[in-house]
Design a protein around this motif. Structure first.
Motif, PDB file in Angstrom:
ATOM      1  N   GLN A 118       0.805  -1.214   0.000  1.00 22.27           N
ATOM      2  CA  GLN A 118       0.000   0.000   0.000  1.00 22.27           C
ATOM      3  C   GLN A 118       0.847   1.277   0.000  1.00 22.27           C
ATOM      4  O   GLN A 118       0.299   2.375  -0.085  1.00 22.27           O
ATOM      5  N   LEU A 119       2.177   1.131   0.081  1.00 22.56           N
ATOM      6  CA  LEU A 119       3.048   2.297   0.098  1.00 22.56           C
ATOM      7  C   LEU A 119       3.308   2.813  -1.310  1.00 22.56           C
ATOM      8  O   LEU A 119       3.134   2.094  -2.303  1.00 22.56           O
ATOM      9  N   GLY A 120       3.743   4.062  -1.394  1.00 18.57           N
ATOM     10  CA  GLY A 120       4.123   4.626  -2.677  1.00 18.57           C
ATOM     11  C   GLY A 120       5.448   4.063  -3.148  1.00 18.57           C
ATOM     12  O   GLY A 120       6.159   3.375  -2.403  1.00 18.57           O
ATOM     13  N   PRO A 121       5.832   4.328  -4.405  1.00 23.19           N
ATOM     14  CA  PRO A 121       7.099   3.793  -4.933  1.00 23.19           C
ATOM     15  C   PRO A 121       8.318   4.279  -4.171  1.00 23.19           C
ATOM     16  O   PRO A 121       9.363   3.627  -4.176  1.00 23.19           O
ATOM     17  N   ASP A 122       8.205   5.439  -3.498  1.00 22.79           N
ATOM     18  CA  ASP A 122       9.330   5.946  -2.711  1.00 22.79           C
ATOM     19  C   ASP A 122       9.283   5.473  -1.262  1.00 22.79           C
ATOM     20  O   ASP A 122      10.089   5.893  -0.435  1.00 22.79           O
ATOM     21  N   GLY A 123       8.331   4.590  -0.941  1.00 21.67           N
ATOM     22  CA  GLY A 123       8.234   4.040   0.405  1.00 21.67           C
ATOM     23  C   GLY A 123       7.351   4.821   1.349  1.00 21.67           C
ATOM     24  O   GLY A 123       7.228   4.459   2.522  1.00 21.67           O
ATOM     25  N   THR A 124       6.707   5.901   0.888  1.00 19.27           N
ATOM     26  CA  THR A 124       5.892   6.726   1.774  1.00 19.27           C
ATOM     27  C   THR A 124       4.472   6.195   1.887  1.00 19.27           C
ATOM     28  O   THR A 124       3.937   5.587   0.957  1.00 19.27           O
ATOM     29  N   ASP A 125       3.860   6.466   3.027  1.00 16.46           N
ATOM     30  CA  ASP A 125       2.443   6.206   3.224  1.00 16.46           C
ATOM     31  C   ASP A 125       1.642   7.056   2.245  1.00 16.46           C
ATOM     32  O   ASP A 125       1.896   8.246   2.089  1.00 16.46           O
ATOM     33  N   ARG A 126       0.626   6.468   1.573  1.00 21.36           N
ATOM     34  CA  ARG A 126      -0.078   7.171   0.506  1.00 21.36           C
ATOM     35  C   ARG A 126      -1.415   7.764   0.935  1.00 21.36           C
ATOM     36  O   ARG A 126      -2.188   8.196   0.078  1.00 21.36           O
ATOM     37  N   THR A 127      -1.688   7.816   2.231  1.00 23.88           N
ATOM     38  CA  THR A 127      -3.011   8.264   2.668  1.00 23.88           C
ATOM     39  C   THR A 127      -3.380   9.609   2.074  1.00 23.88           C
ATOM     40  O   THR A 127      -4.496   9.812   1.604  1.00 23.88           O
ATOM     41  N   TYR A 128      -2.437  10.552   2.074  1.00 22.60           N
ATOM     42  CA  TYR A 128      -2.706  11.877   1.513  1.00 22.60           C
ATOM     43  C   TYR A 128      -1.704  12.250   0.435  1.00 22.60           C
ATOM     44  O   TYR A 128      -1.468  13.430   0.192  1.00 22.60           O
ATOM     45  N   ASN A 129      -1.093  11.246  -0.203  1.00 20.19           N
ATOM     46  CA  ASN A 129      -0.158  11.537  -1.278  1.00 20.19           C
ATOM     47  C   ASN A 129      -0.892  12.004  -2.530  1.00 20.19           C
ATOM     48  O   ASN A 129      -2.008  11.565  -2.815  1.00 20.19           O
ATOM     49  N   ALA A 130      -0.244  12.876  -3.292  1.00 15.91           N
ATOM     50  CA  ALA A 130      -0.785  13.284  -4.581  1.00 15.91           C
ATOM     51  C   ALA A 130      -0.748  12.095  -5.542  1.00 15.91           C
ATOM     52  O   ALA A 130       0.092  11.200  -5.414  1.00 15.91           O
ATOM     53  N   PRO A 131      -1.656  12.066  -6.528  1.00 18.84           N
ATOM     54  CA  PRO A 131      -1.661  10.960  -7.485  1.00 18.84           C
ATOM     55  C   PRO A 131      -0.469  11.006  -8.432  1.00 18.84           C
ATOM     56  O   PRO A 131       0.187  12.037  -8.583  1.00 18.84           O
ATOM     57  N   ALA A 132      -0.194   9.865  -9.085  1.00 22.58           N
ATOM     58  CA  ALA A 132       0.875   9.801 -10.073  1.00 22.58           C
ATOM     59  C   ALA A 132       0.611  10.831 -11.171  1.00 22.58           C
ATOM     60  O   ALA A 132      -0.533  11.123 -11.489  1.00 22.58           O
ATOM     61  N   PRO A 133       1.671  11.433 -11.728  1.00 20.30           N
ATOM     62  CA  PRO A 133       3.090  11.089 -11.574  1.00 20.30           C
ATOM     63  C   PRO A 133       3.795  11.800 -10.424  1.00 20.30           C
ATOM     64  O   PRO A 133       5.026  11.815 -10.379  1.00 20.30           O
ATOM     65  N   PHE A 134       3.067  12.375  -9.470  1.00 23.03           N
ATOM     66  CA  PHE A 134       3.684  13.162  -8.400  1.00 23.03           C
ATOM     67  C   PHE A 134       4.030  12.261  -7.222  1.00 23.03           C
ATOM     68  O   PHE A 134       3.379  12.275  -6.182  1.00 23.03           O
ATOM     69  N   SER A 135       5.078  11.469  -7.403  1.00 21.09           N
ATOM     70  CA  SER A 135       5.400  10.414  -6.452  1.00 21.09           C
ATOM     71  C   SER A 135       6.550  10.759  -5.513  1.00 21.09           C
ATOM     72  O   SER A 135       6.810  10.012  -4.566  1.00 21.09           O
ATOM     73  N   ASN A 136       7.259  11.869  -5.740  1.00 22.78           N
ATOM     74  CA  ASN A 136       8.379  12.253  -4.876  1.00 22.78           C
ATOM     75  C   ASN A 136       7.913  13.292  -3.872  1.00 22.78           C
ATOM     76  O   ASN A 136       7.489  14.386  -4.248  1.00 22.78           O
ATOM     77  N   ARG A 137       8.013  12.957  -2.583  1.00 26.03           N
ATOM     78  CA  ARG A 137       7.472  13.811  -1.530  1.00 26.03           C
ATOM     79  C   ARG A 137       8.592  14.445  -0.720  1.00 26.03           C
ATOM     80  O   ARG A 137       9.575  13.805  -0.386  1.00 26.03           O
ATOM     81  N   MET A 138       8.397  15.726  -0.378  1.00 30.42           N
ATOM     82  CA  MET A 138       9.307  16.427   0.526  1.00 30.42           C
ATOM     83  C   MET A 138       8.482  17.202   1.547  1.00 30.42           C
ATOM     84  O   MET A 138       7.458  17.799   1.217  1.00 30.42           O
ATOM     85  N   TRP A 139       8.949  17.199   2.801  1.00 25.65           N
ATOM     86  CA  TRP A 139       8.305  17.937   3.879  1.00 25.65           C
ATOM     87  C   TRP A 139       8.614  19.420   3.676  1.00 25.65           C
ATOM     88  O   TRP A 139       9.766  19.838   3.659  1.00 25.65           O
ATOM     89  N   ALA A 140       7.572  20.258   3.533  1.00 25.05           N
ATOM     90  CA  ALA A 140       7.784  21.662   3.175  1.00 25.05           C
ATOM     91  C   ALA A 140       7.694  22.612   4.355  1.00 25.05           C
ATOM     92  O   ALA A 140       8.303  23.688   4.332  1.00 25.05           O
ATOM     93  N   GLY A 141       6.929  22.275   5.385  1.00 24.64           N
ATOM     94  CA  GLY A 141       6.777  23.167   6.522  1.00 24.64           C
ATOM     95  C   GLY A 141       5.466  22.922   7.233  1.00 24.64           C
ATOM     96  O   GLY A 141       4.816  21.892   7.040  1.00 24.64           O
ATOM     97  N   GLY A 142       5.056  23.886   8.052  1.00 18.99           N
ATOM     98  CA  GLY A 142       3.803  23.738   8.771  1.00 18.99           C
ATOM     99  C   GLY A 142       3.762  24.622   9.999  1.00 18.99           C
ATOM    100  O   GLY A 142       4.555  25.564  10.155  1.00 18.99           O
ATOM    101  N   GLN A 143       2.838  24.313  10.883  1.00 14.23           N
ATOM    102  CA  GLN A 143       2.710  25.043  12.140  1.00 14.23           C
ATOM    103  C   GLN A 143       2.065  24.143  13.186  1.00 14.23           C
ATOM    104  O   GLN A 143       1.307  23.230  12.856  1.00 14.23           O
ATOM    105  N   MET A 144       2.402  24.386  14.435  1.00 15.42           N
ATOM    106  CA  MET A 144       1.834  23.651  15.562  1.00 15.42           C
ATOM    107  C   MET A 144       1.385  24.657  16.611  1.00 15.42           C
ATOM    108  O   MET A 144       2.040  25.685  16.819  1.00 15.42           O
ATOM    109  N   LYS A 145       0.300  24.330  17.287  1.00 12.56           N
ATOM    110  CA  LYS A 145      -0.208  25.194  18.346  1.00 12.56           C
ATOM    111  C   LYS A 145      -0.622  24.335  19.527  1.00 12.56           C
ATOM    112  O   LYS A 145      -1.441  23.433  19.389  1.00 12.56           O
ATOM    113  N   TRP A 146      -0.007  24.641  20.697  1.00 13.84           N
ATOM    114  CA  TRP A 146      -0.306  23.894  21.923  1.00 13.84           C
ATOM    115  C   TRP A 146      -1.188  24.679  22.889  1.00 13.84           C
ATOM    116  O   TRP A 146      -1.852  24.096  23.716  1.00 13.84           O
ATOM    117  N   ASP A 147      -1.177  25.985  22.802  1.00 17.41           N
ATOM    118  CA  ASP A 147      -1.898  26.823  23.762  1.00 17.41           C
ATOM    119  C   ASP A 147      -3.362  26.913  23.346  1.00 17.41           C
ATOM    120  O   ASP A 147      -3.777  27.826  22.642  1.00 17.41           O
TER     121      ASP A 147
END
Length: 359
Positions: A118-147
């Protein structure tokens, strides 16, 4: 809704309006080949983004997790830190129930499952992966809030039975300004609930690119093999305390194991070099994020006797195993509520690799 009604027996469920079709049963493909031209690139990226939204916009994935002491201790070993929340970590002791999970350490919990097929060709979990041919994933950023208003400020604790609720926020077509190749920017939101209520909102962004097509491997960058142990040390310069890091393939493998992350760029030298044109094994974005939060806590939070309320971060350039880089404080500005916002950076040879605002 109280905690008793929120925590359910299932370890994983998918909530979707209309259909109960499972994630594993769905495939993500497009028959449209990549062609040259900016307009065609935009069209292909838009088609992939629309398909991802159609498949996931009405879904919430829920995972249930015991916040166990063993996972937390193994992360501390991987990070080279002798304590967790003031409690010493050794091989023959167990972190007691109620030990607070430090900011960012939740990243080694709620890890994706699934069998290998069930993993993508690069070994990543595909739950929210973009469809082919966009198979190479990189972490771009984000934000977290605890308060958070619903939390009693204790966050996640060892021994908690907690839940993570994940939903797709957006999928946007992009075109690289340097290569002209199409990309898809995907953002998801994760809400973490302890028995005491909502304790964290974690938004993450990923960039998905088509596979690298290199007919002549001589055109690839020279690969940096590294076989020495990881190191980190604190130093002082005119800006104050800085922390120097060098990560080894062993540490990257351990972090991949803790996060159940099969992404090949972190351990498979042939893949990361020939299929994604990297010049070394890539240091995980989440690992750098945890290091950034640890640095803030040690340099600023401890002096203020507080934990971070939020972090907004952006990955700018990759860092590879064996490369030396620094975590440092860039500056401080006032927030709207009077609380300072610390501007932090991870810098390699004078080049920014990750930037963050921590409050």
């Amino acid at each position: 809704m109280n905690a008793a009604t929120r925590i359910r027996p299932q370890t994983l469920r998918v909530c979707r309006a209309g259909s109960a079709q499972s994630l594993a049963a769905r495939s993500f493909t497009t028959s449209t080949p990549l062609r040259n031209g900016a307009e065609e690139s935009k069209r292909i990226a838009a088609q992939a983004a629309d398909q991802l939204l159609a498949d996931h916009s009405d879904r919430t994935v829920v995972r249930k997790q015991l916040i166990d002491a063993n996972q937390l201790a193994k992360l501390a070993f991987t990070l080279g830190r002798p304590t967790v929340s003031g409690v010493e970590v050794t091989d023959d002791t167990v972190l007691p129930e109620g030990t607070p999970v430090p900011a960012g350490y939740h990243l080694v919990y709620f890890t994706p499952g699934g069998v290998e097929s069930q993993l993508g060709p690069d070994g990543t979990d595909r739950t929210y992966n973009a469809p082919a041919p966009f198979s190479n994933r990189m972490w771009a950023g984000g934000q977290m809030k605890w308060d958070l208003p619903e939390s009693d400020k204790s966050g996640l604790l060892v021994g908690d039975i907690a839940e993570e609720h994940t939903r797709l926020l957006s999928a946007k077509p992009k075109v690289s300004s340097t290569t002209g190749k199409p990309m898809v920017l995907v953002e998801v939101e994760k809400q973490l609930f302890s028995p005491r209520g909502l304790v964290l909102v974690d938004r993450r962004s990923w960039i998905f690119r088509p596979p690298t097509e290199v007919s002549d491997e001589k055109k690839l960058p020279a690969f940096q093999h590294f076989n020495e142990p990881s190191t980190q040390e604190d130093m002082t310069d005119k800006a104050g305390t800085v922390r120097r890091f060098v990560w080894s393939p062993v540490a990257l493998f351990r972090f991949s194991a803790l996060t159940f992350n099969g992404h090949k760029i972190h351990y498979n030298e042939h893949w990361t070099h020939t299929r994604e044109s990297h010049k070394g094994l890539v240091v995980h974005g989440p690992l750098n994020l945890i290091n950034m939060l640890n640095f803030w806590q040690d340099a600023h939070g401890t002096a203020l006797n507080q934990s971070p309320r939020s972090i907004r971060y952006r990955a700018v350039n990759p860092i590879y195993a064996g490369e030396e880089y620094l975590a440092r404080t860039i500056g401080k500005v006032g927030g709207e509520d009077g609380q300072p916002i610390w501007k932090l950076g991870m810098v390699k040879n004078g080049k920014d690799c990750m930037l963050a605002d921590v409050q």
